[in-house]
Write a protein that holds these residues in place. Structure first.
Motif, mmCIF file in Angstrom:
data_model
loop_
_atom_site.group_PDB
_atom_site.id
_atom_site.type_symbol
_atom_site.label_atom_id
_atom_site.label_comp_id
_atom_site.label_asym_id
_atom_site.label_seq_id
_atom_site.Cartn_x
_atom_site.Cartn_y
_atom_site.Cartn_z
ATOM 1 N N GLU A 224 77.525 -12.850 41.509
ATOM 2 C CA GLU A 224 77.891 -12.364 42.840
ATOM 3 C C GLU A 224 76.984 -12.897 43.937
ATOM 4 O O GLU A 224 76.655 -12.170 44.880
ATOM 5 C CB GLU A 224 77.870 -10.829 42.817
ATOM 6 C CG GLU A 224 76.496 -10.185 42.516
ATOM 7 C CD GLU A 224 76.213 -9.910 41.055
ATOM 8 O OE1 GLU A 224 76.806 -10.593 40.194
ATOM 9 O OE2 GLU A 224 75.391 -9.024 40.749
ATOM 10 N N HIS B 29 85.838 -8.566 40.651
ATOM 11 C CA HIS B 29 84.531 -8.106 40.165
ATOM 12 C C HIS B 29 83.402 -8.644 41.056
ATOM 13 O O HIS B 29 82.560 -7.878 41.531
ATOM 14 C CB HIS B 29 84.337 -8.562 38.708
ATOM 15 C CG HIS B 29 83.026 -8.162 38.106
ATOM 16 N ND1 HIS B 29 82.901 -7.133 37.192
ATOM 17 C CD2 HIS B 29 81.775 -8.636 38.292
ATOM 18 C CE1 HIS B 29 81.630 -7.008 36.849
ATOM 19 N NE2 HIS B 29 80.919 -7.907 37.503
ATOM 20 N N GLU B 30 83.404 -9.944 41.281
ATOM 21 C CA GLU B 30 82.292 -10.545 42.039
ATOM 22 C C GLU B 30 82.344 -10.141 43.516
ATOM 23 O O GLU B 30 81.302 -9.970 44.151
ATOM 24 C CB GLU B 30 82.299 -12.064 41.886
ATOM 25 C CG GLU B 30 82.265 -12.568 40.427
ATOM 26 C CD GLU B 30 81.163 -11.973 39.572
ATOM 27 O OE1 GLU B 30 80.140 -11.520 40.119
ATOM 28 O OE2 GLU B 30 81.339 -11.941 38.334
ATOM 29 N N HIS C 201 80.888 -6.695 44.056
ATOM 30 C CA HIS C 201 79.424 -6.740 44.121
ATOM 31 C C HIS C 201 78.914 -6.986 45.550
ATOM 32 O O HIS C 201 77.755 -6.678 45.837
ATOM 33 C CB HIS C 201 78.884 -7.877 43.264
ATOM 34 C CG HIS C 201 78.729 -7.570 41.803
ATOM 35 N ND1 HIS C 201 78.054 -6.464 41.344
ATOM 36 C CD2 HIS C 201 79.131 -8.243 40.700
ATOM 37 C CE1 HIS C 201 78.054 -6.481 40.010
ATOM 38 N NE2 HIS C 201 78.706 -7.546 39.591
ATOM 39 N N GLU D 220 76.930 -3.206 38.076
ATOM 40 C CA GLU D 220 77.955 -3.604 37.097
ATOM 41 C C GLU D 220 79.005 -2.521 36.834
ATOM 42 O O GLU D 220 80.166 -2.825 36.608
ATOM 43 C CB GLU D 220 77.295 -4.056 35.792
ATOM 44 C CG GLU D 220 76.318 -5.221 35.950
ATOM 45 C CD GLU D 220 76.909 -6.445 36.660
ATOM 46 O OE1 GLU D 220 78.148 -6.544 36.787
ATOM 47 O OE2 GLU D 220 76.109 -7.294 37.116
ATOM 48 N N ALA E 54 81.391 -2.730 39.921
ATOM 49 C CA ALA E 54 82.172 -3.979 39.932
ATOM 50 C C ALA E 54 83.237 -3.919 38.837
ATOM 51 O O ALA E 54 84.375 -4.356 39.028
ATOM 52 C CB ALA E 54 81.251 -5.181 39.742
ATOM 53 N N TYR F 268 78.662 -2.211 31.576
ATOM 54 C CA TYR F 268 79.920 -2.438 32.292
ATOM 55 C C TYR F 268 80.966 -1.379 31.912
ATOM 56 O O TYR F 268 81.514 -0.696 32.786
ATOM 57 C CB TYR F 268 80.475 -3.827 31.952
ATOM 58 C CG TYR F 268 79.659 -4.992 32.483
ATOM 59 C CD1 TYR F 268 78.420 -5.328 31.922
ATOM 60 C CD2 TYR F 268 80.131 -5.779 33.527
ATOM 61 C CE1 TYR F 268 77.691 -6.409 32.388
ATOM 62 C CE2 TYR F 268 79.394 -6.869 33.999
ATOM 63 C CZ TYR F 268 78.172 -7.177 33.432
ATOM 64 O OH TYR F 268 77.451 -8.240 33.910
HETATM 65 ZN ZN ZN Z 1 78.910 -8.083 37.628
#
Ligand code: ZN
Ligand code: ARG
Length: 497
Positions: A295, A318-319, A322, A341, A344, A396
């Protein structure tokens, strides 16, 4: 041992010492680490950086990087000297205009001793001239400078800066950046923030990048190679700049079909997290072979591997998530990695629902059911996983499961208020898991210590409320695997190096 170079500055300082009152102490050396128990020698003590100005030159053929770093900082104690984290070869260090002595220590410490001690609370300008071949340097037996056929990339977590600029390498010391990179014409240099200008002279092109919001050192990125750059603006008004290696081969179409949706996905995430916190968004896809994406602030690093099975908007979500959870609000210590995490990953669960590929509840049930009670998965506490488990699936998946448990405990109204309020509460700052619990308690009006203890800290599989237990594994019922599962799971190829 520090070798002290006798310079006029030192002599002047020595004679000055006789004239000034005893209260102007000579200070003590800044600590070689900032005080993170996961990584005791990461970052440094005694000063706080506000800005990095990096003037770099890179030759892709030989992987030679030359640079001058000008670091603006403020002392936080009386200092006789201080450390920077760095691996390349240093030719000169100046502190407030005067030459300073320097020496190597430990795995990645550059120990700087100015001729004159520095008083607490004063501004200091540090200039470091350096050069070297980053791929030839390692610390603790690894390198995170990734060579590509046409150049190189600096993108890794938690360590990446040592290979390209001297820094106080810990998210606890965020700063703004100007990164200016000269590369041979035909090569591009990609970094964070906005591209202020490019200039060309005598066969070299200089790219001038600016990050005008605080940025953690591991979120600073540099990519050198032959890139195709695209620009645009999202419907919501966020400027977007993406870059693709000209050599992505069969991965090119899927990479573009994913990353070109950055503007749309930033706008979609803004609905959950509030306004996008930075002046630019985007990503780059170099020809690297890592399993992970990263990220890196405003300019996400994607490995081509993420697109090998076709377009993948899940990893982009996801990124981009972040950018709020991790980049705008950064962790206080590396033990707080769940805030990065877990959220995200939860954003991927929300995107899965949006795409009709499984709801967060279905994904939570699947995670819960697919790990039996004796699975080592449950021994990792996402709220404090330890340095060797920082990027484990548990951080995660169990991390996102904890977020679903919070949602069910406090209800959707309070939950989505927390989700959106958190980035505002700690904008451009740092926060811990304890800070998050305190904030969620404040917004929801509920005590949450027990919930956080069970889902984030207990080294065992939590029991679920009886009403739900019947639908979950352990009762013999099979829980269907949501369609988004495999793609979500592929986001974090967790090998550290
Ligand atoms: Zn991540
Ligand atoms: N924060 C990255 C992500 O997007 C993970 C990076 C893991 N680090 C590594 N060197 N593999 O999930």
């Amino acid at each position: 041992m520090h070798r002290r170079i006798i310079t006029p500055g030192v002599l002047a300082a020595a004679s000055l010492l006789l004239a000034i009152p005893a209260s102007a102490t000579s200070g003590t050396p800044g600590a070689p680490g900032i005080g993170d128990p996961y990584y005791p020698d990461y970052g440094n003590g005694g000063y706080d950086v506000s800005h990095y100005d990096l003037r770099l030159r890179y030759r892709p053929g030989t992987d030679e990087l030359q640079g001058t770093a000008t670091i603006l900082a403020r002392t936080t104690q009386d200092l006789s000297g201080f450390d920077l984290d760095f691996l390349l070869d240093v030719s000169e260090v100046r502190v407030n205009g005067s030459r300073a002595a320097f020496a190597r220590s430990g795995e990645h410490e550059l120990v700087v001793t100015p001729g004159t001690p520095l008083a607490k609370g004063t501004p200091v300008t540090i200039v470091v001239r350096y050069g070297g071949v980053p791929s030839a340097k390692s610390a603790y037996g690894f390198t995170t400078w990734h060579r590509t056929p046409d150049g190189a990339v600096a993108a890794d977590e938690p360590e990446a800066a040592w290979w390209w600029f001297p820094s106080n390498d810990h998210p606890g010391d965020k700063a703004t950046y100007d990164v200016s990179v000269a590369v041979p014409d035909g090569t591009q240099a990609i970094s964070n923030g906005t591209l202020q200008s490019t200039t060309s002279k005598l066969g070299w092109t200089t790219y001038n990048w600016r990050q005008n919001k605080p940025q953690a050192t591991y979120l600073a990125t540099l990519a050198l190679g032959r890139f195709d750059i695209t620009t645009g603006t999202s419907d919501g008004g966020v400027p977007v700049l993406n870059a693709y290696s000209r050599d992505l081969g069969d991965d090119d179409g899927a990479a573009r079909a994913s990353v070109e949706r950055t503007g749309e996905l930033v706008d979609w995430l803004s609905g959950y997290f509030g306004p996008y916190p930075f002046a630019s968004a985007g990503g780059y896809v170099p020809r690297t072979t890592t399993g992970y994406a990263l990220e890196t602030q405003t300019r996400v690093y994607y490995s081509p591997k993420q697109f090998r099975n076709g377009s993948n908007t899940s990893v982009v979500v996801h990124e981009l998530a972040h950018q709020w959870y991790g980049d705008d609000v950064s962790l206080k210590g590396w033990k707080d990695i769940w805030i990065n995490e877990g959220f995200a990953r939860y954003a991927q669960w929300l995107w899965s629902e949006h795409e009709g590929e499984g709801t967060p509840r279905e994904l939570a049930d699947y995670v819960y059911a697919s790990h039996p009670a004796d699975d080592a998965f449950w021994t990792v506490a996402p709220g404090d996983p330890g340095p060797d488990h920082q990027f484990d699936a548990a951080v995660y998946d169990r991390g996102a499961l904890a977020i679903q448990a919070l949602r069910e405990e406090i209800g959707d109204d309070a939950f989505f208020a927390v989700l959106k309020g958190w980035p505002k509460e700690h904008a451009y700052g740092n926060a811990s898991v304890a800070d998050f619990q305190e904030y969620a308690e404040r917004v929801s009006g509920r005590p949450l210590a027990a919930l956080f203890g069970t889902w984030l800290f207990a080294p065992s599989k939590p029991a679920v409320p009886a009403a739900r237990a019947a639908s979950l594994a352990g009762t013999g019922t099979r829980v269907a695997r949501p369609r988004s599962w495999r793609r979500i799971e592929a986001t974090n190829d967790v090998h550290r190096h």
